[in-house]
Design an enzyme around this catalytic site. Structure first.
Site, PDB file in Angstrom:
ATOM      1  N   MET A 158       0.832  -1.202   0.000  1.00  0.00           N
ATOM      2  CA  MET A 158       0.000   0.000   0.000  1.00  0.00           C
ATOM      3  C   MET A 158       0.867   1.253   0.000  1.00  0.00           C
ATOM      4  O   MET A 158       0.589   2.223  -0.712  1.00  0.00           O
ATOM      5  CB  MET A 158      -0.924  -0.007   1.226  1.00  0.00           C
ATOM      6  N   TRP A 161       2.397   1.725  -3.370  1.00  0.00           N
ATOM      7  CA  TRP A 161       1.386   2.154  -4.344  1.00  0.00           C
ATOM      8  C   TRP A 161       1.418   3.671  -4.510  1.00  0.00           C
ATOM      9  O   TRP A 161       1.149   4.189  -5.594  1.00  0.00           O
ATOM     10  CB  TRP A 161       0.010   1.697  -3.880  1.00  0.00           C
ATOM     11  N   HIS A 162       1.787   4.374  -3.445  1.00  0.00           N
ATOM     12  CA  HIS A 162       1.864   5.837  -3.519  1.00  0.00           C
ATOM     13  C   HIS A 162       3.154   6.323  -4.167  1.00  0.00           C
ATOM     14  O   HIS A 162       3.229   7.458  -4.631  1.00  0.00           O
ATOM     15  CB  HIS A 162       1.753   6.445  -2.109  1.00  0.00           C
ATOM     16  N   GLY A 163       4.177   5.486  -4.188  1.00  0.00           N
ATOM     17  CA  GLY A 163       5.456   5.868  -4.779  1.00  0.00           C
ATOM     18  C   GLY A 163       6.595   5.149  -4.082  1.00  0.00           C
ATOM     19  O   GLY A 163       6.388   4.438  -3.093  1.00  0.00           O
TER      20      GLY A 163
END
Length: 227
Positions: A158, A161-163
């Site tokens: 997770m 997923w943002h970077g």
């Protein structure tokens, strides 16, 4: 976000609502547009204004933590509501992405309320499948350990997923560890089992979860890793 499921989306796309159903969808969609804009351009913009000059915030990093956490919610929650509103106007019932996350009673409850569509997608396609694979293959001696490994992998993913920046990885690991601690506590604590329904305990749980979540947002912001 929100992240819709293809099967659910196709059901709405292939079965247009009746005139009466669409009238209700249109009204709800317009309300979500107005509410989302209010979130984003009201308290969201106000918090963003303060974040532009963090040195003016009272309390140093503590003040920055709360300002950033609320700005993130009102900005992200606002445009998520607007996206849902637009989809309703087109006759697509895109699921809501937030459900009063700051009244969560545990970190598990928080992820049932925050960025729900991503959280549930990862739960269904990564956590559940990984955990069941570990259990079937008897990689660990007990199911709890398999679930705990699943929590850490799931939440780290997770974060990624943002970077790939360090604050996103640390944010994911932080929540993975919190999920393990939360699960262990709820499984083994007789104090929790005896008092979990008491109002004072629930309020205390909400307050503690809120502050733990806010510290996670501070990690996510990069404030700690850039200082």
């Amino acid at each position: 976000g929100p992240i819709d499921r293809s099967r659910r989306f196709e059901q709405d796309a292939d079965h247009p609502p009746s005139r009466e159903q669409y009238a209700r969808l249109l009204g709800q969609g317009l309300w979500y547009l107005v509410l989302g804009a209010g979130y984003k351009f009201g308290p969201g913009a106000w918090c963003e204004y303060w974040l532009r000059s963090p040195e003016t915030l009272p309390g140093g990093w503590v003040g920055y933590m709360y300002a950033y956490g609320f700005q993130l919610f009102f900005d992200f929650g606002g445009y998520s509501l607007m996206a849902v509103g637009v989809s309703y106007i087109f006759g697509i019932r895109t699921p809501l992405n937030f459900r009063t996350p700051f009244v969560a009673e545990s970190i598990k409850d928080f992820w049932n309320r925050w960025h729900i569509t991503l959280s549930f997608w990862l739960r269904d396609y990564l956590f559940s499948r990984l955990t069941m694979a570990l259990i079937r293959r008897k990689v660990f001696s007990d199911r709890a350990t398999s679930a705990h490994v699943g929590f850490v992998v799931n939440m780290t993913t997770m974060g990624l997923w943002h970077g790939t920046r360090i604050q996103y990885i640390l944010y994911g690991l932080y929540h993975g560890v919190l999920m393990v601690v939360n699960d262990t506590y709820e499984r083994k604590s007789t104090f929790h089992k005896n008092h979990r329904r008491a109002m004072w305990y629930r309020v205390l749980s909400i307050v503690l979860t809120f502050h733990v979540v806010m510290f996670g947002f501070l990690i996510f912001s990069g404030y700690l890793t850039s200082s």
